[in-house]
Design an enzyme around this catalytic site. Structure first.
Site, PDB file in Angstrom:
ATOM      1  N   LYS A  53       1.441  -1.477   0.277  1.00 39.33           N
ATOM      2  CA  LYS A  53       0.256  -0.238   0.320  1.00 39.33           C
ATOM      3  C   LYS A  53       0.582   1.004   0.467  1.00 39.33           C
ATOM      4  O   LYS A  53      -0.018   2.481   0.351  1.00 39.33           O
ATOM      5  CB  LYS A  53      -0.524   0.169   1.020  1.00 39.33           C
ATOM      6  CG  LYS A  53      -1.552  -0.774   1.603  1.00 39.33           C
ATOM      7  CD  LYS A  53      -2.044  -1.847   0.368  1.00 39.33           C
ATOM      8  CE  LYS A  53      -3.641  -1.484  -0.821  1.00 39.33           C
ATOM      9  NZ  LYS A  53      -3.578  -2.281  -1.570  1.00 39.33           N
ATOM     10  N   HIS A 115       7.028  -7.456  -1.926  1.00 38.50           N
ATOM     11  CA  HIS A 115       7.038  -6.842  -0.602  1.00 38.50           C
ATOM     12  C   HIS A 115       7.652  -7.910  -0.029  1.00 38.50           C
ATOM     13  O   HIS A 115       7.305  -7.872   1.027  1.00 38.50           O
ATOM     14  CB  HIS A 115       5.634  -6.934  -0.450  1.00 38.50           C
ATOM     15  CG  HIS A 115       4.742  -6.247  -1.135  1.00 38.50           C
ATOM     16  ND1 HIS A 115       4.919  -4.695  -1.406  1.00 38.50           N
ATOM     17  CD2 HIS A 115       3.472  -6.775  -1.801  1.00 38.50           C
ATOM     18  CE1 HIS A 115       3.461  -4.814  -2.415  1.00 38.50           C
ATOM     19  NE2 HIS A 115       2.920  -5.187  -2.494  1.00 38.50           N
ATOM     20  N   SER A 145      -4.634   2.340   4.664  1.00 42.01           N
ATOM     21  CA  SER A 145      -5.177   2.069   3.266  1.00 42.01           C
ATOM     22  C   SER A 145      -5.725   0.418   3.447  1.00 42.01           C
ATOM     23  O   SER A 145      -5.602  -0.289   2.635  1.00 42.01           O
ATOM     24  CB  SER A 145      -3.810   2.624   2.306  1.00 42.01           C
ATOM     25  OG  SER A 145      -4.246   2.113   0.429  1.00 42.01           O
TER      26      SER A 145
HETATM   27  S1  PPS Z   1      -0.032  -3.034  -3.357  1.00 38.88           S
HETATM   28  O1  PPS Z   1      -1.664  -3.966  -3.294  1.00 38.88           O
HETATM   29  O2  PPS Z   1       0.036  -3.072  -1.779  1.00 38.88           O
HETATM   30  O3  PPS Z   1       0.218  -3.935  -4.522  1.00 38.88           O
HETATM   31  O4  PPS Z   1      -1.280  -1.568  -3.354  1.00 38.88           O
HETATM   32  P1  PPS Z   1       0.220  -0.348  -4.211  1.00 38.88           P
HETATM   33  O5  PPS Z   1       0.005  -0.162  -4.640  1.00 38.88           O
HETATM   34  O6  PPS Z   1       1.374  -0.158  -2.586  1.00 38.88           O
HETATM   35  O7  PPS Z   1      -0.770   1.020  -2.931  1.00 38.88           O
HETATM   36  C1  PPS Z   1      -2.329   1.278  -3.347  1.00 38.88           C
HETATM   37  C2  PPS Z   1      -2.708   2.421  -2.688  1.00 38.88           C
HETATM   38  O8  PPS Z   1      -2.113   3.803  -3.550  1.00 38.88           O
HETATM   39  C3  PPS Z   1      -2.616   4.256  -4.405  1.00 38.88           C
HETATM   40  N1  PPS Z   1      -2.457   4.684  -5.592  1.00 38.88           N
HETATM   41  C4  PPS Z   1      -2.888   5.986  -6.047  1.00 38.88           C
HETATM   42  N2  PPS Z   1      -1.658   7.550  -5.385  1.00 38.88           N
HETATM   43  C5  PPS Z   1      -1.778   8.067  -5.976  1.00 38.88           C
HETATM   44  N3  PPS Z   1      -1.886   7.693  -7.744  1.00 38.88           N
HETATM   45  C6  PPS Z   1      -1.453   7.323  -8.305  1.00 38.88           C
HETATM   46  N4  PPS Z   1      -1.966   6.996  -9.421  1.00 38.88           N
HETATM   47  C7  PPS Z   1      -1.705   5.817  -7.480  1.00 38.88           C
HETATM   48  N5  PPS Z   1      -1.976   5.004  -7.532  1.00 38.88           N
HETATM   49  C8  PPS Z   1      -2.535   3.938  -7.206  1.00 38.88           C
HETATM   50  C9  PPS Z   1      -3.684   3.801  -4.299  1.00 38.88           C
HETATM   51  O9  PPS Z   1      -5.311   4.585  -3.965  1.00 38.88           O
HETATM   52  C10 PPS Z   1      -3.661   3.021  -2.575  1.00 38.88           C
HETATM   53  O10 PPS Z   1      -3.808   4.378  -1.831  1.00 38.88           O
HETATM   54  P2  PPS Z   1      -5.228   3.879  -0.468  1.00 38.88           P
HETATM   55  O11 PPS Z   1      -4.649   5.429   0.204  1.00 38.88           O
HETATM   56  O12 PPS Z   1      -5.651   2.734  -0.713  1.00 38.88           O
HETATM   57  O13 PPS Z   1      -6.131   5.041  -2.289  1.00 38.88           O
END
Ligand code: PPS
Length: 301
Positions: A53, A115, A145
């Site tokens: 996340k 991870h 998240s």
């Molecule tokens: S995972 O399942 O561990 O692979 O998740 P991960 O991709 O690391 O994290 C997901 C969070 O990243 C946000 N996200 C973004 N934020 C801003 N801009 C862009 N383009 C973007 N893409 C993914 C996603 O919404 C999750 O955060 P939260 O706070 O839950 O919205």
């Protein structure tokens, strides 16, 4: 010849287990952890590593677009499930472990979204020195998240309350292990020539600069005049509307009605969840765990 399916959604038992003191989902099987000990890393690999996340999917998209020379048609033809290896997970209906598929891929390989805590990552990551992009996000937003991710991911235990999630995160007693351990490990390696430590908050504040930094590190330049388009393509709104970019949503493992994968994408949402006393306790813990490291995050922009 019939294909052997190494995983189906139904053979993935629910929840997680502890391996050497770190919780992993069932989908990170013992076989995968064992294979990592001898997994052959290549010097020209590109790895994306993160605590869950923290912006993995976002950075995956940036790296994928860069690897396609910022040609969006080429990018659209890329199957993210094939292209991004997710070495640490069995995915539904896989016919082969990702680490086996990875051995057959031509160089340069892009190995996204791992991870593993340092003690379980491939040992050759140290000796072979591939390019490693590590994405980090402030732990308070990561915790929130995660709370929602566990609601929507059918293979993860749903926390009954935010307080329960907070406690597990505080104790490092949840899938993926301690946020502190993982981030401290990579922060301490941030000056290695082959490591780029990127913060989610910096990407959020200035995405064009973050993309250029990643492209220069990888040696995959953004063609003249293309940066604006790449920024737009990788923006939260654009990615939310493009399900190809978050394969998870379509994977059958995910119940978007509980919470979308692309949820809010903000810096500072934690303020809607942390109580005053949780915030104080967490700040204290951060000071203790990260003392002397110099690693600081921004909690609002
Ligand atoms: S995972 O399942 O561990 O692979 O998740 P991960 O991709 O690391 O994290 C997901 C969070 O990243 C946000 N996200 C973004 N934020 C801003 N801009 C862009 N383009 C973007 N893409 C993914 C996603 O919404 C999750 O955060 P939260 O706070 O839950 O919205």
């Amino acid at each position: 010849m019939s294909m052997v399916v190494v995983s189906t959604v139904s053979n993935m038992s629910e929840y997680d287990r502890s391996v050497d003191g770190i919780r992993y989902p069932w989908a990170t099987t013992d076989e995968i952890l064992e294979a990592m000990k001898t997994f052959e890393v290549r010097e020209d690999d590109v790895w994306l590593i993160s605590y869950r996340k923290s912006g993995t999917t976002w950075a995956t998209e940036i790296i994928t677009v860069l690897s396609c020379g910022c040609d969006f048609t080429k990018r659209d033809e890329t199957n993210p499930l094939e292209h991004t290896c997710f070495l640490d997970l069995l995915k539904p209906n896989m016919t082969e472990f990702a680490h086996v598929t990875a051995t057959k891929k031509p160089s340069p390989r892009i190995i996204m979204g791992t991870h593993f805590q340092s003690r379980h990552m491939p040992r050759e990551l140290i000796t072979k020195k591939p390019k490693i992009v590590y994405v980090a996000r402030n732990p308070k937003d990561v915790a929130v998240s995660l709370y929602y991710f566990h609601k929507s991911n059918k293979l993860l235990k749903t926390f009954k309350t935010w307080n329960e999630c907070f406690q597990a995160f505080y104790d490092g007693d949840l899938v993926g292990g301690s946020w502190f351990d993982m981030n401290l490990y990579w922060w301490n390696r941030r000056n290695d020539d082959n490591v780029l430590f990127v913060k989610y908050e910096d990407m959020k504040e200035d995405l064009p600069s973050a993309i250029v930094k990643i492209s220069e590190f990888l040696g995959w330049p953004v063609p003249e005049g293309k940066l604006e388009e790449v920024v737009k393509h990788c923006s939260f709104g654009s990615m939310k509307n493009n399900k190809k970019q978050h394969w998870y949503t379509e994977s059958g493992l995910f119940d978007s009605s509980m919470s979308p994968f692309m949820r809010k994408g903000l810096v500072g949402d934690w303020k809607n969840y942390f109580t005053v006393s949780q915030n104080e306790a967490f700040d204290k813990l951060y000071e203790e765990k990260m003392k002397g490291s110099g690693l600081k995050f921004r909690y609002k922009l």
